[in-house]
Each structure stands twice: as structure tokens, then as C-alpha cells.
Scaffold this active site. Sequence first.
Site, PDB file in Angstrom:
ATOM      1  N   GLU A 132       0.721  -1.164   0.151  1.00  0.00           N
ATOM      2  CA  GLU A 132      -0.118   0.063   0.008  1.00  0.00           C
ATOM      3  C   GLU A 132       0.933   1.355   0.096  1.00  0.00           C
ATOM      4  O   GLU A 132       0.471   2.610   0.283  1.00  0.00           O
ATOM      5  CB  GLU A 132      -0.969  -0.040   1.296  1.00  0.00           C
ATOM      6  CG  GLU A 132      -2.227  -0.840   0.903  1.00  0.00           C
ATOM      7  CD  GLU A 132      -1.787  -2.304   0.766  1.00  0.00           C
ATOM      8  OE1 GLU A 132      -0.921  -3.059   1.567  1.00  0.00           O
ATOM      9  OE2 GLU A 132      -2.359  -2.890  -0.300  1.00  0.00           O
ATOM     10  N   ASN A 144      -0.634  -8.136  -3.348  1.00  0.00           N
ATOM     11  CA  ASN A 144      -1.693  -7.651  -4.333  1.00  0.00           C
ATOM     12  C   ASN A 144      -0.679  -6.442  -5.289  1.00  0.00           C
ATOM     13  O   ASN A 144       0.202  -5.952  -4.749  1.00  0.00           O
ATOM     14  CB  ASN A 144      -2.638  -6.531  -3.681  1.00  0.00           C
ATOM     15  CG  ASN A 144      -2.097  -5.591  -2.775  1.00  0.00           C
ATOM     16  OD1 ASN A 144      -1.463  -5.766  -1.689  1.00  0.00           O
ATOM     17  ND2 ASN A 144      -2.347  -4.076  -2.928  1.00  0.00           N
ATOM     18  N   ASP A 174      -7.676  -5.781  -4.147  1.00  0.00           N
ATOM     19  CA  ASP A 174      -6.443  -6.111  -2.997  1.00  0.00           C
ATOM     20  C   ASP A 174      -6.460  -7.479  -2.441  1.00  0.00           C
ATOM     21  O   ASP A 174      -6.384  -7.783  -1.469  1.00  0.00           O
ATOM     22  CB  ASP A 174      -6.946  -5.248  -1.885  1.00  0.00           C
ATOM     23  CG  ASP A 174      -5.647  -5.265  -0.670  1.00  0.00           C
ATOM     24  OD1 ASP A 174      -4.595  -5.215  -1.300  1.00  0.00           O
ATOM     25  OD2 ASP A 174      -5.972  -5.210   0.332  1.00  0.00           O
TER      26      ASP A 174
HETATM   27  O1  LIG Z   1       0.452  -5.380   0.832  1.00  0.00           O
HETATM   28  C1  LIG Z   1       1.164  -5.533   1.839  1.00  0.00           C
HETATM   29  O2  LIG Z   1       2.442  -5.256   1.736  1.00  0.00           O
HETATM   30  C2  LIG Z   1       0.650  -5.753   2.838  1.00  0.00           C
HETATM   31  C3  LIG Z   1       1.205  -5.922   4.312  1.00  0.00           C
HETATM   32  C4  LIG Z   1       0.569  -6.431   5.463  1.00  0.00           C
HETATM   33  C5  LIG Z   1       1.214  -6.516   6.676  1.00  0.00           C
HETATM   34  O3  LIG Z   1       2.647  -6.420   6.447  1.00  0.00           O
HETATM   35  O4  LIG Z   1       0.777  -6.659   7.653  1.00  0.00           O
HETATM   36  C6  LIG Z   1      -0.793  -6.599   5.127  1.00  0.00           C
HETATM   37  C7  LIG Z   1      -1.604  -6.476   3.764  1.00  0.00           C
HETATM   38  N1  LIG Z   1      -0.866  -6.044   2.844  1.00  0.00           N
HETATM   39  C8  LIG Z   1      -2.854  -6.703   3.570  1.00  0.00           C
HETATM   40  O5  LIG Z   1      -3.349  -6.807   2.532  1.00  0.00           O
HETATM   41  C9  LIG Z   1      -3.698  -7.244   4.479  1.00  0.00           C
HETATM   42  O6  LIG Z   1      -4.786  -7.699   4.529  1.00  0.00           O
HETATM   43  C10 LIG Z   1      -3.084  -7.437   5.965  1.00  0.00           C
HETATM   44  C11 LIG Z   1      -3.645  -7.939   6.841  1.00  0.00           C
HETATM   45  C12 LIG Z   1      -2.851  -7.850   7.881  1.00  0.00           C
HETATM   46  C13 LIG Z   1      -3.000  -7.976   9.177  1.00  0.00           C
HETATM   47  O7  LIG Z   1      -1.656  -8.155  10.150  1.00  0.00           O
HETATM   48  O8  LIG Z   1      -3.875  -8.132   9.963  1.00  0.00           O
HETATM   49  N2  LIG Z   1      -1.726  -7.243   7.688  1.00  0.00           N
HETATM   50  C14 LIG Z   1      -1.673  -7.066   6.340  1.00  0.00           C
END
Ligand SMILES: O=C(O)c1cc(C(=O)O)c2c(n1)C(=O)C(=O)c1cc(C(=O)O)[nH]c1-2
Lengths: 573, 573
Positions: free
Chosen positions: B173, B257, B299
Site C-alpha cells: 500500500e 496485491n 486487494d
Molecule cells: O501489501 C502489503 O504489503 C501488505 C502488508 C500487510 C502486513 O505486512 O501486515 C498486510 C497487507 N498487505 C494486507 O493486505 C492485509 O490484508 C493485511 C492484514 C494484516 C494483518 O496483520 O492483519 N496485515 C496485512
Amino acid sequence: TVAPLAAAPADDGQWLMPAKNYAATRYSAMNEITPANARNLREVFSFSLGVDKGQEAAPLVIGSTMVVVSAFPNHVFALDLAREGAPLKWQYDPKPVPAAAGVACCDVVNRGAAYADGKVVFNTLDGATIALDLATGKEVWRTQLGDIMKGESITMAPLIAGGKVLVGDSGGEFGVHGWLTALDLGTGKIAWRAYHTGPDDQALIGPQFHPFYAGDRGQNLGVKTWPSDAWRIGGGTMWGWIAYDPGTQTIFYGTGNPGPWNAQARPGDNKWTSGMFARDVNTGQARWFYQFTPHDEHDYDGINEQILLDMPFAGKMRPVIVRPERNGYFYVLDRRTGQVLSADPFGPVNSSSGVDLRTGRLMVNPAKETKLGQVVRDICPTASGAKDWNPSSFSPRTGLVYIPHENLCMDWMNLEVNYISGTPYVGAEVKMKPGPGGNRGALTAWDPVRRRPAWELPEDLPVWSGTVVTGGDLVFYGTMDGWFKAVDARTGALAWKTKLPSGIIGQPISYRGPDGHQYIAILSGVGGWAGGIVSGPLDPRDGSSALGFVQAMTDLPNRTTAGGTLHVFALAH
Amino acid sequence: TVAPLAAAPADDGQWLMPAKNYAATRYSAMNEITPANARNLREVFSFSLGVDKGQEAAPLVIGSTMVVVSAFPNHVFALDLAREGAPLKWQYDPKPVPAAAGVACCDVVNRGAAYADGKVVFNTLDGATIALDLATGKEVWRTQLGDIMKGESITMAPLIAGGKVLVGDSGGEFGVHGWLTALDLGTGKIAWRAYHTGPDDQALIGPQFHPFYAGDRGQNLGVKTWPSDAWRIGGGTMWGWIAYDPGTQTIFYGTGNPGPWNAQARPGDNKWTSGMFARDVNTGQARWFYQFTPHDEHDYDGINEQILLDMPFAGKMRPVIVRPERNGYFYVLDRRTGQVLSADPFGPVNSSSGVDLRTGRLMVNPAKETKLGQVVRDICPTASGAKDWNPSSFSPRTGLVYIPHENLCMDWMNLEVNYISGTPYVGAEVKMKPGPGGNRGALTAWDPVRRRPAWELPEDLPVWSGTVVTGGDLVFYGTMDGWFKAVDARTGALAWKTKLPSGIIGQPISYRGPDGHQYIAILSGVGGWAGGIVSGPLDPRDGSSALGFVQAMTDLPNRTTAGGTLHVFALAH
Ligand SMILES: O=C(O)c1cc(C(=O)O)c2c(n1)C(=O)C(=O)c1cc(C(=O)O)[nH]c1-2
Ligand SMILES: O=C(O)c1cc(C(=O)O)c2c(n1)C(=O)C(=O)c1cc(C(=O)O)[nH]c1-2
């Protein structure tokens, strides 16, 4: 036999104030849990307070609601004990001023709330007293009492008595002008305020004042026993416990240390610090005063718990106050007059050699008097006392007082100090260390009639939690490395222990749940003065930091971590 | 019968990596605790992590040492299971850069450490991989992999395989250029790095690359399937799970994503995002790739767990990968080729209508394609997927996969967005809400052979914890309001539950203690993307905050509080 003042009514299974009742016995008559079955205790629910600082509060139980106050920022949570897992009923965020944390001497603690008349009343570190509606958690009133710009904070639990909410301030290490204030429970309006130094009119000393000892008689002693104007910044706060006798409508409480710590800056008895007042709850007018530690040189705040008992003394029953005092003596005072009936050391003491029962005066040891620019070594007890704020309990079944306390000594050097409003005003460099025997703490079951311990359990770390004693003859207390223990009230034999997530400095309680069973509750979350090295951050390499406590606790960060959780236990059933 | 890849060795009672073994079954053969006796489970010790943020890590058990990593600032604690109360052996503070918290998309989480060869290896949010000596807690090496100034952080647990430590980045993101990096276990030196967008040489795509489907064949697709240069800031991170087949020395893992979320800014398939790579562990060279969600518009990161099984399919045993994917399908892939054998929805899906098994391509539903400046309503699953990162388990005894997951739908509007290094690069406004039926989560026991649920337990809140399944036929998981549950692996019947201090988003484990008994461990501490409204702070009044998740979770702050505690349970014995 020894009995609590009638003010300790028959146990209804609730816990409406931290001390359980006005006599402050912290005795729960519930007897389902016993030394024989305690090993079947297990955690039934827990609840995170969301802040990893010293958790000193006693949970309250009002009907089927449990109420708990966290360390700063002093969130209040109400849990529904009648529902599975005790879900939140409401929570309240007082949004205290962040800068308040800067004027807390000894971690950003809070000792709990009190309940009466549909209202949960508690104090915030930034100096407000707040009443919440028990049913909804909505604010009923909020009264600002302290001013953090002057170094005033509030950490104590209020007492509600005679329709008044009684609140004292903290800031003895910031040159505040200490007080106790009474607010009207219904409106939050200030009813009276009694200062603990200064002229008689400010101290609410008038015609009703009849101190037992000659040294406490005379006009405006709160001014005359200080160098000119020093009383204005002389401390004498009130951050501990108040007991109440409804029969005579009298409150009993003690006052904090005189400031600064450098006693050479304030020759004189420094009244009315480090002593005890009896006051009319309606007017605040003083009835008597007794000074445990006149001209205190060692930070011996007089704010510890007092338990109101009716006890045989010299062959007759006497209405007494028993009190394990910071200066190391277990006092028995006549509740009507403030006369000292006995004063016996409950731990190693060399800063004094006893109390002169004729004059009531502490006999100071000249060898341990503090000096400017010169280290006086091995003073016992330490600034934090033979015991600190963490309260004892009394069982009418055993006649014993269960004292959680410390065994530390210290080196002390006075330093020059200037007063700047709202900043530390101390003037001493202190380093603490383990006392004789090497155990830094103990749980002592004190027999107030025989004037000696019935038994004693040494603990490696200072015992910084309160105790509760039950009709099942168990004493509960916690250790700073996270063990929550139940011991036999008659023998001290360990009946059960469990390891909680963080060190324990809270006040255990015992209550009857909606299902009729006995429950035990305690907060974990190390901190307070003794645990600041973990909840800090403080530098463990500077032994004199945390006003000298760090030096005695350098192992604590290897033994526990900061936390903040409510735990509730019951027998498997 | 379905069996895990031989890579799941006989159970020695330890827990050396979050997924338990290279096949990633999260199956513990221990069978002392059963549906019949689970009600005798009780907490034997707990330990505060000292930080009240989302706790996603799996504890490790190596011999008689338990190791756990906290959420940022990523403290590591080693506890001595052989001693009463499991006291601290050592603790390690990596002192990460505070600014790292600013580039975490979804709370400052950490999914745990891995152990091999005397070393505990973990990642810090600020982008370092660190190896500690198990015996002493001393740093053996520390390698900086990510750059927070570019928006790169690390939250995943490393996998140690073939002498390499495998680490991926977060930042999908933030417009990062996603990668997986292999470090030498002995020295911490970088052995290889594979990017997930860009030219073949950066993606480590060469002569060994044999994707099953035609659409994945061709040169430099990681460039050509993007508008010019958009691949440079196209995401494709790797913050989830890796499995390993030691027989073929192949790792399997998926990619995040494509960025930004506004898919209209990046026409094309956006390879190699939201898909799965098989790679040679020694060189990083790709063996095959399969794209779950080409040109992802919602996503649908592809970083979920994969479990390596040997399973009958169409009458013959096949080496497979099973994978409950974020886009809503339970995939069975041939491990040798990446061929999709089956793909069945395990929750409500309307963003696509299935997978074309001939082309391997997801059949997108045009009605749910996202649009600039226009709200497309009721897309299922949400951006967080039919399930997110929190991993499933597989029992060889039942042949079932225990999937902890969500049931949410969303409204989505694309927005124009510009890239600024190190800042959010999203381009969408999203609002989530409960899916069909109203239950926001479920635990589904999926039968990979029959391609349907054996049973399913709805949960009011999204199930954001992992699961573990045991030889005693119990599945353990937690809820976001703090219930830790054990259910019968064959029927889903509740065998036991207990209320922990904070919501549960961690990964449960089962191990043999030094006393030979079975223990269960889990962290409590709500947070992560779904729980950010509690661990935040976020404003519950802004439904689109936390990238749209807040709207679906406005009740959570009334149901749990932030925390961070390790809990260990065993039968009373
Ligand atoms: O695209 C990314 O780099 C990235 C990183 C992370 C993360 O590192 O925790 C999450 C997500 N995306 C993501 O899409 C997501 O649903 C998500 C949930 C969580 C969580 O710890 O609950 N981290 C992340
Ligand atoms: O003089 C004061 O106003 C004052 C305040 C407090 C406090 O409010 O916590 C403590 C003390 N003094 C003090 O002397 C002391 O030993 C102490 C211990 C603690 C604690 O919470 O562990 N607070 C305080």
C-alpha cells in the site's frame, strides 16, 4: 478477642471500596475457598487494561458489575459478571492531560474507585475527581481539585463517607501544599479542604482539636514548626488511606512526608506532616493529631492504611487504630484520643530506637540523621519505608494483621535544592539495597495483642501488593515477579500459587459472583515506585534513579515485563 | 487418504517454525488433550509482552525454551519451560526505528520467529532480519533488508530452509517493489533476491521456468503486463507464508496485491502479483508461477498459507498444494506444475464466478469491477479477502483443513492517486460490512477431496487468529473478543473455551513440555488490520479509516481492549 469496629458490617459479598469496609479490614467472610481446596483455583476470565504501567487499583464489585480503574490515563471499565466471560458494560475515558505523567513521583498509578449511591467515584492523575453513573458509565459530575502546574497530582482512591467524597493530593516531592478535600457526593461541590501545613484556619484546627500529646498543642504549629514560609511548599500530601467510624462520624488518615527530603532545609517538627489526623467528616474540623515522625528526615510518609479494631489492651477492651507505619513500627492508638498504646518494630529499624510512650515521640537515632553533602550509610528502613502504601488486611477469625512489606536499607546524602513550581523538589541522593537477611520483602502475620509476628514469609522482592484475608482462612497477595499466592492465614503455609503475566502490585479482593460462588480478583502490572525500573523507562545503570529505588531492583527487568491485566479466579466447579 | 508431504516429520513435541513443519500442516500429534477432557484445561502461566498492539506471532518451543516475538518494537523473549512459572532466560530489544510504525499498513504486527541450528531468526518492522543465539540471546548477525523511506517494512515470519533464511517485505500500500530475499543462515549475507514485478532477471525467471498456463509464458511479463514503469512501484510484496519441499528443494509462496488499489491506473495482468511461485531454494530461480488474481482489482493479496499434501485426485494420488485463497477459492494445485486441479469457493464470492480450469484464469464478474469516482456496492469478498493471512491447519487424522476466515463484503470507489516515495499509495475508498448471514467470520473444516465443508462454525466477528489441530482431535482458535476455543476436529462441537484479556489474532501452538505433558500456547492482543480500531488509535466515526475496515468493526471497542500476553494451558494434573 479482637474484632473490627462495627463499621465492618456483615459481608454481602460485594466490594464497594478498596478497603472493603470503613474499618478497612479487607476481610471477606466468604469461605468456599480454603487451604484444602485452593489448589483447584483456576482463572475464569481476564481483561486487559490497555496500559502497561503499575496497576495498583482494587477492583470493585457492585451487584453483578465489576469496576476497575487503570493506571494513567485512568480508563474505567465496567464488566458484566452475570454474563459469560464478563463482557464490557461500558468504559469511560477521562482524557487526562498528558503532562500529568510528568508530575507523578512514582509511576502513573491509581489506587482505585469507590462506590456509593449509584455512583462510581475515582480520581485522575491530573487532579480531577469524577463521579460516573454505575448503570450507564456517564459522567455525573467532575471537579478539578489539583493543579499539575504546581506539581499536584492524584493517585489515591477516594473514600465515600457521610455523604462526602474524600480526596487527597500527591506531590510531596514537588513542593506542593498538601491537603485533604471533601466533596459533596451528590453534586461534586467542595464541602471543605484541610491543609496539612500552615495556619490553623487552613488546617481546620479549631475548638474541637484535642491532641493527646503536649507537643501537638499550641496555635498555628503548622506555621511555627517550619522556617518562615517553608510550610507553603512543605508537602504533607495525602495519597493513601482513610478509615471511618460512622458512630462518631470521624475519619482517620495520615499525612505525607515534609518536603524537601533535605531536612536541614526545614528545622522544626514540620507539622502536620508524617502524622495522623482524626477529623469530623462533616466539617473537616480536626479532633486530634499524632505525629509518627516529627521533622521526618527519611521520607517516612504517614499515609499507610489504618484498621479500626476493638481490642483488649492492658486488660480492657479499647477502641483502637492499628497501623503498620512506614517508619517501621506497628502502632496501636486509642481511636478516641490518638494516644499511642504500643509501637513495635515489624521489620529492621535503626533510624530510631522506639517510641517514648510518655511523650509519644519517636526516639531518633542521631547516627542515622541525614547530612548535607555527606553520605549516611545503612539507614533502615528506606525512604519507601518498612512498608509503603500497599495495604494490610485483618481477619477477625485469626486476630492477625497480614502486612505486605519491604526489607530494604539505604545510603542517603542531603543536597542543596531550590524550589521551582511544578518541578521536583527533593534535595537528596539515595541508594537502596536489601536489608538484613537479604530478602527484600516479607509477608508478616502480626499479632496486635501479643505485639509480635505469628508467622512471617520472606520474599526475595519487596512485597508491593496489598493483601486480602478470607473466611476460608486464606491470605492472598502477589509478588513483583508475577506470582499470585494464597497462604494459610493461620500458618503461612502456601496453599496455591499461579504465575501472572506481569508483576503484581495491586490489591486483591474476594467477592460472591452472581452464581453464588466465591471469586478472587487481582490486577497484574508491575510498576509503582519499586517497579518503575520496568514500567519506567528508567536507566538501570543509574542506581539513584527512581529516587534511589533502582539500585535495589536491578534484577527486576530480568524477571518480569510491564503489563496491565485484571484476573479473576474461582474453584473449578 | 490425504497425507502431508513427508516433509512433515514425526512429531518431536517441539515447535520450531510458525507452521510447525515445511508442509505447513500446523498439526501437533500430541493427544493427551481430547474433546472428552478439554474442560479440564487451565492456564498454567502467562507472560506480558509489554506492548498492547496486535499480537500475531506463533510462539516457538525449542527443547525446554519458549521464544516469542512481540508486535513492534519487536522484543524477543526466551522463557525457561523447565522452571516453575517459566521465568525469563533472556530478552532482546532490536531497537527498531520508531518511524517504522508509520509505514505499516495494518497495525505494527509481527508473525513470529523461526529456529534452526542454534539460532532464533526474526524480522523487525523497520526492515532488518536478525539471528540470535538461542542459548544466550546475543545477536549473531543482523542484516538490513528493507528501507522504510521507500515504504518497505517487514511483518512476516522468516522460513529457514536449505540453509537459507527466506524473508519478504511489506508495503503493497506504499508503492514498494516487492521481493523475497534469501539470506545465508550462517552469516546473514544475502544469497539471492527475487522481485515480484519487473524484468525476468530481477524476478529470477530463467531457463528453469515452466509455468503451466500459456498466459504466464513469455519474456519480461513482469514489465509487459504493466503500463510503462508502473511495475517499479507495483507492490507484489511477500508478507505471508512459505512452504518447502526438501525432496525437490523447492519453496512455494504467493505474492501480494498489485499497487495502487485503483486498478484503472495499471491495465494488464500485473505479473507477478497476486500469484504463486515455486522456486529453487538454492538459487531463487523460478520453477513455475500461477496467478490467482490477474489484474487484481480488490486487494486480493496472494500471500496466504499453502499446505503440501499427497492427495487422491481423479483416482490417483497427486502431490498437491492446498490453499484457501484470499479471492475466496480453495485451490488444489499440482505441486510439480502449478496446474489448478480444483478451485471451489469456501465463502460467499461475487467478484468472480469461478476459475476456468482450461486456462487457469479467474472468471471476473464485470458487475463488480471497480470504477473511478463511482461506488461499486456489495463486492464479496472484501479487500481483506474471504480469508486473510491467518493460517489454516491440516489433520492427517481427519483429512480436513481448518480454515479461520471472514465473511465480509464491501463498497469500493477508485480514486486518482499519485506516488510519493514512502507514503500511502492506494487510490480507493472502501467500506466493509458483514457478508450474507450477518456473521462476520467462520471456522470452516474443509474437505479437500470432497471439495466442500465437513462442518462450519459461524462467528460474529472475523476469525483473525490461526488454527492448530492436534492428535487428540481438537482444533484451537481464538476470537477477536478474546475467547480461546477448542472444538472437536470431527464435528466442530465446542469442547472448551476461556476468556483471555484481549482479542486473539495470534497463532496457537501445541507442544510437549519438559514434564512430558501436552501444552497449548497462544498470544492475546487484538489488532492487525481488522482490529486496528482497538489497537489504533483510529477514529471509529470514520468508517473508511483503516482502509475501510473500521466500518465493519465499530462494535469491537465495546467488546475488547488492547493487550499483549502469552498464555499457556494444560490439563489439570
Ligand atoms: O501489501 C502489503 O504489503 C501488505 C502488508 C500487510 C502486513 O505486512 O501486515 C498486510 C497487507 N498487505 C494486507 O493486505 C492485509 O490484508 C493485511 C492484514 C494484516 C494483518 O496483520 O492483519 N496485515 C496485512
Ligand atoms: O509524597 C507524595 O505526594 C507521594 C506520592 C506518591 C504517589 O502519589 O504515588 C508516592 C509517594 N509520595 C511515596 O513517598 C511513595 O513511597 C510512593 C510509592 C508509590 C507507589 O505507587 O508505589 N507512590 C508513592
